[in-house]
Scaffold this motif. Structure first.
Motif, PDB file in Angstrom:
ATOM      1  N   ALA A 184     -30.478 -20.086 -26.673  1.00  0.00           N
ATOM      2  CA  ALA A 184     -29.578 -19.610 -25.481  1.00  0.00           C
ATOM      3  C   ALA A 184     -29.276 -18.216 -25.621  1.00  0.00           C
ATOM      4  O   ALA A 184     -29.369 -17.323 -24.700  1.00  0.00           O
ATOM      5  N   ALA A 185     -29.054 -17.563 -26.952  1.00  0.00           N
ATOM      6  CA  ALA A 185     -28.668 -16.301 -26.868  1.00  0.00           C
ATOM      7  C   ALA A 185     -30.033 -15.339 -26.541  1.00  0.00           C
ATOM      8  O   ALA A 185     -29.630 -14.168 -26.232  1.00  0.00           O
ATOM      9  N   SER A 186     -31.200 -15.750 -26.961  1.00  0.00           N
ATOM     10  CA  SER A 186     -32.290 -15.075 -26.712  1.00  0.00           C
ATOM     11  C   SER A 186     -32.901 -15.038 -25.544  1.00  0.00           C
ATOM     12  O   SER A 186     -33.849 -14.313 -25.124  1.00  0.00           O
ATOM     13  N   SER A 187     -32.129 -15.818 -24.746  1.00  0.00           N
ATOM     14  CA  SER A 187     -32.712 -16.167 -23.397  1.00  0.00           C
ATOM     15  C   SER A 187     -32.606 -15.203 -22.367  1.00  0.00           C
ATOM     16  O   SER A 187     -33.255 -15.135 -21.253  1.00  0.00           O
ATOM     17  N   GLY A 188     -31.643 -14.263 -22.572  1.00  0.00           N
ATOM     18  CA  GLY A 188     -31.240 -13.471 -21.534  1.00  0.00           C
ATOM     19  C   GLY A 188     -30.122 -14.032 -20.551  1.00  0.00           C
ATOM     20  O   GLY A 188     -29.502 -13.337 -19.569  1.00  0.00           O
ATOM     21  N   ARG A 189     -29.948 -15.304 -20.588  1.00  0.00           N
ATOM     22  CA  ARG A 189     -28.786 -15.950 -19.641  1.00  0.00           C
ATOM     23  C   ARG A 189     -27.716 -16.276 -19.989  1.00  0.00           C
ATOM     24  O   ARG A 189     -27.814 -17.470 -21.045  1.00  0.00           O
ATOM     25  N   THR A 190     -26.544 -15.632 -20.064  1.00  0.00           N
ATOM     26  CA  THR A 190     -25.429 -16.020 -20.533  1.00  0.00           C
ATOM     27  C   THR A 190     -24.707 -17.247 -20.224  1.00  0.00           C
ATOM     28  O   THR A 190     -24.184 -17.759 -20.916  1.00  0.00           O
ATOM     29  N   GLU A 191     -25.142 -18.030 -18.991  1.00  0.00           N
ATOM     30  CA  GLU A 191     -24.898 -19.172 -18.709  1.00  0.00           C
ATOM     31  C   GLU A 191     -25.332 -20.116 -19.453  1.00  0.00           C
ATOM     32  O   GLU A 191     -24.597 -21.268 -19.712  1.00  0.00           O
ATOM     33  N   ARG A 192     -26.328 -19.988 -20.215  1.00  0.00           N
ATOM     34  CA  ARG A 192     -26.836 -21.018 -21.178  1.00  0.00           C
ATOM     35  C   ARG A 192     -26.050 -21.051 -22.415  1.00  0.00           C
ATOM     36  O   ARG A 192     -25.807 -22.136 -22.996  1.00  0.00           O
ATOM     37  N   LEU A 193     -25.476 -20.034 -22.604  1.00  0.00           N
ATOM     38  CA  LEU A 193     -24.546 -19.916 -23.905  1.00  0.00           C
ATOM     39  C   LEU A 193     -23.187 -20.244 -23.544  1.00  0.00           C
ATOM     40  O   LEU A 193     -22.681 -21.271 -24.217  1.00  0.00           O
ATOM     41  N   VAL A 194     -22.828 -20.088 -22.622  1.00  0.00           N
ATOM     42  CA  VAL A 194     -21.528 -20.662 -21.769  1.00  0.00           C
ATOM     43  C   VAL A 194     -21.651 -22.209 -21.867  1.00  0.00           C
ATOM     44  O   VAL A 194     -20.530 -22.929 -22.107  1.00  0.00           O
ATOM     45  N   ALA A 195     -22.552 -22.716 -21.542  1.00  0.00           N
ATOM     46  CA  ALA A 195     -22.711 -24.090 -21.422  1.00  0.00           C
ATOM     47  C   ALA A 195     -22.664 -24.956 -22.613  1.00  0.00           C
ATOM     48  O   ALA A 195     -22.351 -26.160 -23.021  1.00  0.00           O
ATOM     49  N   LEU A 196     -22.912 -24.163 -23.895  1.00  0.00           N
ATOM     50  CA  LEU A 196     -22.797 -24.811 -25.130  1.00  0.00           C
ATOM     51  C   LEU A 196     -21.404 -24.488 -25.849  1.00  0.00           C
ATOM     52  O   LEU A 196     -21.052 -25.281 -26.826  1.00  0.00           O
ATOM     53  N   LEU A 197     -20.407 -23.949 -24.979  1.00  0.00           N
ATOM     54  CA  LEU A 197     -19.045 -23.798 -25.633  1.00  0.00           C
ATOM     55  C   LEU A 197     -18.139 -24.589 -24.860  1.00  0.00           C
ATOM     56  O   LEU A 197     -18.385 -24.995 -23.584  1.00  0.00           O
ATOM     57  N   THR A 198     -17.074 -24.802 -25.465  1.00  0.00           N
ATOM     58  CA  THR A 198     -15.969 -25.480 -25.017  1.00  0.00           C
ATOM     59  C   THR A 198     -15.204 -24.656 -23.780  1.00  0.00           C
ATOM     60  O   THR A 198     -15.450 -23.468 -24.075  1.00  0.00           O
TER      61      THR A 198
END
Length: 313
Positions: A184-198
């Motif tokens: 997710a971090a290397s995808s360039g899309r912060t929404e993918r990281l947000v989806a992993l977080l509470t």
């Protein structure tokens, strides 16, 4: 000192270091405390030490409490730049891990919360939860009454309960979590990281090696965490110069949690620790200060490594 006397101390060294680490949250301070205990052991009248393990436990506990109470330590921790020193899975300083309480007592979440306890509360909690000492034994170690020990334990457990999640992470599970985080971090899309977080996720960093900050950098929302991780994860010539090269990225377990290690050769230059709750990431901790990574690097050099997630960042 004869060989047998030294051997009796060495037989307890790892347990004593584990006790000191839990009390102090610092491997370096724990090592110094155990060495001070050795000097006391060396000077002691051995004939009057009936139970060496009990004698050494009392000495190490009280030496650690003296350190916690010192003005120097209070100043260092009061400025807001302190965080626990991370330890790699398999490090003997992590100590006993047979029960949930023992495993939780070395998570960075619990070590951080223990900063809110008084030194005596912290000692009672560690001796009771991590080492299963009775209140009578704790009272003798600390010079308090059994009733006081019980009261301190009750208050400490109430404050620490917020950090408990009961989740056990093995290396396979940790790798899956870190793989998803790195992807997710290397995808360039912060929404993918947000989806992993509470929804209430928080982040904290010591500056990712970008100089020594007076205070830790804190991130209060999933969006801010995702933005910081994404910005930090994007390679650049300037960042590579700062790191000293192009690090490899590995998955690991650090203080019982999934972690991403950035390594150059056999040196760890950064670690990102992911604390899990309800199958999502509730807290992200970034540590890159070299003095916080010395012991972790030493243990890394002694272990075999999995194939890196990223060969060259």
């Amino acid at each position: 000192m004869d060989t047998a006397t030294v051997a009796r101390f060495e037989a307890s060294r790892n347990r004593l270091a584990s006790l000191a680490y839990r009390l102090l949250g610092s491997a370096a301070d724990a090592e110094d405390t155990v060495q001070d205990a050795f000097l006391r052991w060396q000077a002691a009248d051995q004939e009057h030490v009936e139970v060496p393990e009990a004698w050494l436990t009392k000495i190490v506990t009280n030496l650690a409490l003296d350190r916690l109470r010192s003005a120097k330590v209070r100043r260092e921790r009061a400025v807001g730049a302190w965080m626990p020193e991370p330890l790699l899975d398999g490090d003997p300083m992590l100590g006993p891990a047979d029960t949930v309480e023992q495993r939780e007592s070395v998570t960075l979440a619990v070590l951080t919360l223990m900063e809110r306890l008084s030194p005596v509360e912290r000692a009672v909690y560690v001796l009771r939860e991590a080492f299963a000492y009775s209140h009578a034994e704790i009272a003798d170690i600390l010079g308090i009454t059994e009733s006081a020990s019980q009261q301190h334990a009750h208050r400490a457990k109430r404050r620490i309960s917020a950090a408990r999640n009961g989740a056990d992470i093995d290396h396979a599970a940790a790798r899956r979590i870190v793989e998803a985080f790195v992807d997710a971090a290397s995808s360039g899309r912060t929404e993918r990281l947000v989806a992993l977080l509470t929804d209430d996720a928080t982040g904290i960093s010591d500056g990712a090696g970008l100089g020594t900050a007076e205070k830790l950098i804190r991130y209060s929302t999933p969006e801010r965490i995702a933005g910081a991780v994404r910005a930090g994860f994007k390679p650049s010539p300037a960042k590579r110069r700062l790191a000293g090269g192009s690090p490899s990225i590995h998955a690991a377990v650090v203080n019982g949690c999934p972690a991403m290690l950035a390594t150059l050769g056999d040196r760890v230059v950064g670690v990102t620790i992911l604390e899990i709750r309800d199958d999502k990431i509730a807290r992200v901790r970034g540590i890159a200060a070299p003095d916080r990574l010395r012991r972790l690097t030493t243990q890394w050099q002694r272990q075999e490594h999995d194939v890196p997630l990223i060969e060259s960042w």
